[in-house]
Write a protein that holds these residues in place. Structure first.
Motif, PDB file in Angstrom:
ATOM      1  N   HIS A  57       0.831  -1.210   0.000  1.00 14.77           N
ATOM      2  CA  HIS A  57       0.000   0.000   0.000  1.00 14.77           C
ATOM      3  C   HIS A  57       0.870   1.267   0.000  1.00 14.77           C
ATOM      4  O   HIS A  57       0.625   2.198  -0.773  1.00 14.77           O
ATOM      5  N   ILE A  58       1.875   1.293   0.837  1.00 17.30           N
ATOM      6  CA  ILE A  58       2.759   2.463   0.931  1.00 17.30           C
ATOM      7  C   ILE A  58       3.514   2.670  -0.376  1.00 17.30           C
ATOM      8  O   ILE A  58       3.587   3.796  -0.895  1.00 17.30           O
ATOM      9  N   LEU A  59       4.069   1.601  -0.932  1.00 16.82           N
ATOM     10  CA  LEU A  59       4.832   1.734  -2.180  1.00 16.82           C
ATOM     11  C   LEU A  59       3.938   2.136  -3.354  1.00 16.82           C
ATOM     12  O   LEU A  59       4.362   2.923  -4.215  1.00 16.82           O
ATOM     13  N   LYS A  60       2.712   1.635  -3.394  1.00 14.79           N
ATOM     14  CA  LYS A  60       1.794   2.027  -4.476  1.00 14.79           C
ATOM     15  C   LYS A  60       1.455   3.516  -4.374  1.00 14.79           C
ATOM     16  O   LYS A  60       1.369   4.199  -5.392  1.00 14.79           O
ATOM     17  N   LYS A  61       1.254   4.007  -3.142  1.00 17.20           N
ATOM     18  CA  LYS A  61       0.970   5.430  -2.954  1.00 17.20           C
ATOM     19  C   LYS A  61       2.139   6.289  -3.433  1.00 17.20           C
ATOM     20  O   LYS A  61       1.950   7.421  -3.866  1.00 17.20           O
ATOM     21  N   GLN A  62       3.355   5.729  -3.344  1.00 16.90           N
ATOM     22  CA  GLN A  62       4.546   6.458  -3.783  1.00 16.90           C
ATOM     23  C   GLN A  62       4.857   6.201  -5.256  1.00 16.90           C
ATOM     24  O   GLN A  62       5.925   6.565  -5.734  1.00 16.90           O
ATOM     25  N   ARG A  63       3.948   5.552  -5.943  1.00 23.67           N
ATOM     26  CA  ARG A  63       4.057   5.254  -7.376  1.00 23.67           C
ATOM     27  C   ARG A  63       5.291   4.411  -7.718  1.00 23.67           C
ATOM     28  O   ARG A  63       5.930   4.606  -8.746  1.00 23.67           O
ATOM     29  N   GLN A  64       5.596   3.469  -6.819  1.00 21.06           N
ATOM     30  CA  GLN A  64       6.690   2.536  -7.063  1.00 21.06           C
ATOM     31  C   GLN A  64       6.117   1.331  -7.815  1.00 21.06           C
ATOM     32  O   GLN A  64       5.017   0.870  -7.509  1.00 21.06           O
ATOM     33  N   GLU A  65       6.857   0.822  -8.779  1.00 19.05           N
ATOM     34  CA  GLU A  65       6.381  -0.285  -9.616  1.00 19.05           C
ATOM     35  C   GLU A  65       6.870  -1.622  -9.042  1.00 19.05           C
ATOM     36  O   GLU A  65       8.057  -1.941  -9.123  1.00 19.05           O
ATOM     37  N   ILE A  66       5.955  -2.373  -8.459  1.00 20.09           N
ATOM     38  CA  ILE A  66       6.275  -3.673  -7.862  1.00 20.09           C
ATOM     39  C   ILE A  66       5.922  -4.758  -8.873  1.00 20.09           C
ATOM     40  O   ILE A  66       4.758  -4.924  -9.229  1.00 20.09           O
ATOM     41  N   THR A  67       6.926  -5.501  -9.343  1.00 20.65           N
ATOM     42  CA  THR A  67       6.663  -6.599 -10.270  1.00 20.65           C
ATOM     43  C   THR A  67       6.668  -7.955  -9.570  1.00 20.65           C
ATOM     44  O   THR A  67       6.162  -8.938 -10.106  1.00 20.65           O
ATOM     45  N   HIS A  68       7.246  -8.011  -8.380  1.00 19.95           N
ATOM     46  CA  HIS A  68       7.259  -9.250  -7.597  1.00 19.95           C
ATOM     47  C   HIS A  68       7.350  -8.892  -6.118  1.00 19.95           C
ATOM     48  O   HIS A  68       8.096  -7.996  -5.734  1.00 19.95           O
ATOM     49  N   TYR A  69       6.569  -9.606  -5.309  1.00 24.94           N
ATOM     50  CA  TYR A  69       6.619  -9.443  -3.852  1.00 24.94           C
ATOM     51  C   TYR A  69       6.466 -10.821  -3.243  1.00 24.94           C
ATOM     52  O   TYR A  69       5.504 -11.527  -3.510  1.00 24.94           O
ATOM     53  N   SER A  70       7.420 -11.214  -2.433  1.00 28.92           N
ATOM     54  CA  SER A  70       7.265 -12.445  -1.664  1.00 28.92           C
ATOM     55  C   SER A  70       7.808 -12.185  -0.267  1.00 28.92           C
ATOM     56  O   SER A  70       8.580 -11.249  -0.039  1.00 28.92           O
ATOM     57  N   ILE A  71       7.376 -13.014   0.655  1.00 18.56           N
ATOM     58  CA  ILE A  71       7.767 -12.813   2.042  1.00 18.56           C
ATOM     59  C   ILE A  71       7.943 -14.178   2.690  1.00 18.56           C
ATOM     60  O   ILE A  71       7.203 -15.115   2.412  1.00 18.56           O
ATOM     61  N   GLU A  72       8.955 -14.278   3.517  1.00 17.95           N
ATOM     62  CA  GLU A  72       9.197 -15.487   4.299  1.00 17.95           C
ATOM     63  C   GLU A  72       9.254 -15.065   5.755  1.00 17.95           C
ATOM     64  O   GLU A  72       9.958 -14.117   6.109  1.00 17.95           O
ATOM     65  N   VAL A  73       8.505 -15.764   6.590  1.00 17.01           N
ATOM     66  CA  VAL A  73       8.453 -15.437   8.007  1.00 17.01           C
ATOM     67  C   VAL A  73       8.837 -16.692   8.788  1.00 17.01           C
ATOM     68  O   VAL A  73       8.255 -17.749   8.594  1.00 17.01           O
ATOM     69  N   ASP A  74       9.820 -16.536   9.648  1.00 14.87           N
ATOM     70  CA  ASP A  74      10.353 -17.654  10.416  1.00 14.87           C
ATOM     71  C   ASP A  74      10.291 -17.293  11.894  1.00 14.87           C
ATOM     72  O   ASP A  74      10.719 -16.214  12.292  1.00 14.87           O
ATOM     73  N   GLY A  75       9.763 -18.194  12.690  1.00 16.85           N
ATOM     74  CA  GLY A  75       9.678 -17.939  14.119  1.00 16.85           C
ATOM     75  C   GLY A  75      10.568 -18.878  14.909  1.00 16.85           C
ATOM     76  O   GLY A  75      10.613 -20.075  14.632  1.00 16.85           O
ATOM     77  N   ASN A  76      11.294 -18.324  15.854  1.00 16.32           N
ATOM     78  CA  ASN A  76      12.127 -19.113  16.762  1.00 16.32           C
ATOM     79  C   ASN A  76      11.409 -19.182  18.098  1.00 16.32           C
ATOM     80  O   ASN A  76      11.043 -18.152  18.668  1.00 16.32           O
ATOM     81  N   ARG A  77      11.229 -20.415  18.599  1.00 16.63           N
ATOM     82  CA  ARG A  77      10.442 -20.620  19.807  1.00 16.63           C
ATOM     83  C   ARG A  77      11.315 -20.989  20.991  1.00 16.63           C
ATOM     84  O   ARG A  77      12.433 -21.457  20.829  1.00 16.63           O
ATOM     85  N   GLU A  78      10.767 -20.761  22.175  1.00 16.24           N
ATOM     86  CA  GLU A  78      11.427 -21.148  23.420  1.00 16.24           C
ATOM     87  C   GLU A  78      10.404 -21.863  24.305  1.00 16.24           C
ATOM     88  O   GLU A  78       9.197 -21.662  24.152  1.00 16.24           O
ATOM     89  N   VAL A  79      10.880 -22.688  25.201  1.00 14.96           N
ATOM     90  CA  VAL A  79       9.988 -23.396  26.112  1.00 14.96           C
ATOM     91  C   VAL A  79       9.720 -22.525  27.336  1.00 14.96           C
ATOM     92  O   VAL A  79      10.647 -22.055  27.986  1.00 14.96           O
ATOM     93  N   VAL A  80       8.441 -22.292  27.600  1.00 16.11           N
ATOM     94  CA  VAL A  80       7.999 -21.559  28.781  1.00 16.11           C
ATOM     95  C   VAL A  80       6.904 -22.404  29.414  1.00 16.11           C
ATOM     96  O   VAL A  80       5.831 -22.546  28.842  1.00 16.11           O
ATOM     97  N   LYS A  81       7.216 -22.991  30.568  1.00 17.15           N
ATOM     98  CA  LYS A  81       6.317 -23.941  31.224  1.00 17.15           C
ATOM     99  C   LYS A  81       6.062 -25.084  30.246  1.00 17.15           C
ATOM    100  O   LYS A  81       6.995 -25.735  29.818  1.00 17.15           O
ATOM    101  N   GLU A  82       4.831 -25.307  29.863  1.00 14.21           N
ATOM    102  CA  GLU A  82       4.512 -26.374  28.910  1.00 14.21           C
ATOM    103  C   GLU A  82       4.313 -25.835  27.487  1.00 14.21           C
ATOM    104  O   GLU A  82       4.100 -26.606  26.559  1.00 14.21           O
TER     105      GLU A  82
END
Length: 140
Positions: A57-82
């Motif tokens: 949305h922000i880039l489109k408002k700034q008239r930037q030309e997006i030809t590809h968008y991908s995203i990778e989200v990785d979560g690192n977990r820790e043990v808290v109780k169970e």
């Protein structure tokens, strides 16, 4: 905001719907074959989806030309109780197109620091990091 969930089978499969009415399958992904995403996967998808919508949305408002968008989200977990909550979430945004690097960086900053309700909801308990690759070059 409200969602509704209905149990679909005799195990852990649920169908969830929000205001849009679009069904999302949620399942236990630990044992055997899963027919849906786990609640923790959905949380990561929420971070990714929220920030992606903001950045585009922000880039489109700034008239930037997006030809590809991908995203990778990785979560690192820790043990808290169970439980095993996320300790850190790392987001890698990949953009291609006629986009000024500074505008891509600023769009991500605005998303994660001001607009993305999901990551802002999590910020008191989870560290959310992000990086951006623009046209095959890592810029953040």
């Amino acid at each position: 905001m409200k969602i509704e969930m209905q149990r679909v089978n005799e195990d852990y499969l649920f169908e969830a719907k929000g205001k849009s009415g679009v069904p999302i399958l949620i399942d236990n992904t630990v044992n055997g074959v899963s027919k849906g995403a786990s609640p923790m996967e959905l949380l990561l998808m929420g971070v990714g989806g929220c920030s992606a919508i903001d950045v585009i949305h922000i880039l489109k408002k700034q008239r930037q030309e997006i030809t590809h968008y991908s995203i990778e989200v990785d979560g690192n977990r820790e043990v808290v109780k169970e439980a095993k909550p996320f300790k850190t979430i790392n987001v890698h945004i990949t953009l291609e197109g006629n986009i000024t690097p500074e505008k891509a960086i600023r769009a991500a900053e605005l998303s994660f620091e001001k607009y993305c309700s999901v990551s802002i909801t999590l910020e008191k308990s989870v560290i959310v990091n992000y990086e951006i690759t623009l046209n095959s070059v890592k810029i953040v």
